[in-house]
Design a protein around this motif. Structure first.
Motif, PDB file in Angstrom:
ATOM      1  N   PHE A   1      63.722 -68.452 -50.701  1.00 27.54           N
ATOM      2  CA  PHE A   1      63.797 -69.822 -51.194  1.00 27.54           C
ATOM      3  C   PHE A   1      65.109 -70.071 -51.937  1.00 27.54           C
ATOM      4  O   PHE A   1      65.652 -71.179 -51.898  1.00 27.54           O
ATOM      5  CB  PHE A   1      62.640 -70.124 -52.155  1.00 27.54           C
ATOM      6  N   HIS A   2      65.610 -69.037 -52.613  1.00 27.09           N
ATOM      7  CA  HIS A   2      66.787 -69.199 -53.473  1.00 27.09           C
ATOM      8  C   HIS A   2      67.993 -68.384 -52.991  1.00 27.09           C
ATOM      9  O   HIS A   2      68.904 -68.104 -53.763  1.00 27.09           O
ATOM     10  CB  HIS A   2      66.423 -68.821 -54.910  1.00 27.09           C
ATOM     11  N   ASP A   3      67.981 -68.000 -51.693  1.00 26.37           N
ATOM     12  CA  ASP A   3      69.117 -67.308 -51.071  1.00 26.37           C
ATOM     13  C   ASP A   3      69.541 -66.051 -51.827  1.00 26.37           C
ATOM     14  O   ASP A   3      70.717 -65.819 -52.093  1.00 26.37           O
ATOM     15  CB  ASP A   3      70.319 -68.262 -50.938  1.00 26.37           C
ATOM     16  N   GLN A   4      68.551 -65.215 -52.164  1.00 31.34           N
ATOM     17  CA  GLN A   4      68.834 -63.971 -52.875  1.00 31.34           C
ATOM     18  C   GLN A   4      68.211 -62.762 -52.184  1.00 31.34           C
ATOM     19  O   GLN A   4      67.915 -61.743 -52.815  1.00 31.34           O
ATOM     20  CB  GLN A   4      68.330 -64.053 -54.317  1.00 31.34           C
ATOM     21  N   ALA A   5      68.009 -62.863 -50.866  1.00 33.69           N
ATOM     22  CA  ALA A   5      67.282 -61.817 -50.146  1.00 33.69           C
ATOM     23  C   ALA A   5      67.989 -60.467 -50.142  1.00 33.69           C
ATOM     24  O   ALA A   5      67.362 -59.435 -49.887  1.00 33.69           O
ATOM     25  CB  ALA A   5      67.020 -62.265 -48.712  1.00 33.69           C
ATOM     26  N   ASP A   6      69.283 -60.446 -50.425  1.00 32.18           N
ATOM     27  CA  ASP A   6      70.026 -59.187 -50.379  1.00 32.18           C
ATOM     28  C   ASP A   6      69.978 -58.416 -51.697  1.00 32.18           C
ATOM     29  O   ASP A   6      70.567 -57.346 -51.819  1.00 32.18           O
ATOM     30  CB  ASP A   6      71.493 -59.455 -50.001  1.00 32.18           C
ATOM     31  N   ARG A   7      69.257 -58.901 -52.696  1.00 35.55           N
ATOM     32  CA  ARG A   7      69.205 -58.248 -54.002  1.00 35.55           C
ATOM     33  C   ARG A   7      68.033 -57.254 -54.092  1.00 35.55           C
ATOM     34  O   ARG A   7      66.919 -57.546 -53.660  1.00 35.55           O
ATOM     35  CB  ARG A   7      69.081 -59.283 -55.120  1.00 35.55           C
TER      36      ARG A   7
END
Length: 307
Positions: free
Chosen positions: A92-98
């Motif tokens: 949802f917040h474009d942080q899938a790579d964290r």
């Protein structure tokens, strides 16, 4: 100065409208929704029934659609509350790579912080269960070899234990799925140890393992799949946190929670009680045994009340 009858009438009418409108606004029902899948139906019914039981007016908009539909609906104020998964907040917040999304506590706090700031949406108490990509094995294999975790499974495979795994092509080929498990836990499955099925339907992989098709005794799954308990398959615990965490939790619009603060205390003990095995069993009642989600939720809530 004398007040005319017309003026008195207008004032009385205005006061009447205020008295009518005030309580009506305060009593606006909480629009409860969910996704269209089995687990969404069960969790949505738990929310709906428990709020109604607590005297909070509700409107049933359960099984509204896929993730994108319910997500857009709550952002637009068309629905007020529904069960979501912590790991989805990464997308949802474009942080899938964290890597933060692989830690349950941090994932929940991050999801709650991001949604509060961006959309004034509040994340309530999550369940313990984690509905993420997982590897499962037949129950008899797990019991005979004391397999509880992916470390246990890796040791079994590396010692030459017979193992054949059913999975989708995506699970086998995606760097974040089987290759990530193999790298983290130090095992390798050869092509002769894989049954690759078209599509991503876990029902097919679970069935292959349960029936021991082509010597298959392991299957790609999601952590809370309804077929796991019914088909006697056991999820191997991801002790190293390879996969993002997907804990279900009610999310609610902040203004609705302000109007009905009791929502938090009503739902907290219910979601706290939902372990992995509990959700597997409840989902299985619907998906395998055909029991309506409404009855499954009712029976579970009644059991909590008795305890």
């Amino acid at each position: 100065m004398a007040v005319s009858p017309i003026s008195r009438f207008r004032r009385a009418a205005a006061l009447t409208l205020m008295l009518i409108a005030g309580p009506a606004m305060a009593a606006d029902p909480v629009v409860v929704s969910s996704k269209i899948d089995t687990e969404g139906a069960v969790l949505g019914q738990m929310i709906l029934q428990s709020l109604e039981e607590a005297g909070i007016p509700v409107e049933n908009r359960l099984q509204l659609g896929a993730t994108s539909i319910v997500r857009n609906a709550i952002k637009a104020g068309e629905i007020d509350i529904y069960p979501e998964y912590t790991g989805n907040a990464a997308f949802f917040h474009d942080q899938a790579d964290r890597d933060i999304w692989k830690d349950a506590g941090k994932a929940y706090q991050q999801a709650a912080s991001l949604d509060k700031e961006a959309h004034n949406i509040i994340w309530l108490e999550p369940a313990e269960a984690n509905n993420t990509w997982a590897m499962s094995v037949r129950g008899d294999l797990a019991r005979d070899n004391n397999l509880q975790t992916l470390e246990d499974l890796a040791a079994y495979i590396n010692e030459g234990g017979a193992f054949k795994f059913a999975a989708s092509a995506e699970f086998v080929e995606s760097d974040s799925a089987l290759p990530a498990f193999q790298d983290a836990y130090g095992f390798t499955l050869g092509s002769d140890q894989l049954l690759v099925l078209s599509g991503g339907n876990t029902a097919a992989t679970l069935r292959a393992a349960a029936l021991n098709d082509n010597d298959v005794n392991g299957a790609m799954t999601y952590g809370t799949d309804g077929g796991l308990d019914a088909l006697d398959l056991k999820v191997m615990e991801d002790t190293l946190g390879v996969q993002p965490v997907y804990q279900p939790a009610p999310i609610v619009r902040a203004e609705v929670l302000e109007t009905y603060p009791k929502i938090r205390e009503v739902l907290a003990p219910i979601f706290e009680s939902l372990s992995l095995e509990t959700l597997q069993r409840l989902n299985g009642e619907v998906a395998v045994n055909g029991v309506p989600a409404e009855k499954v939720a009712r029976d579970y809530l009644d059991s909590l009340a008795r305890d």
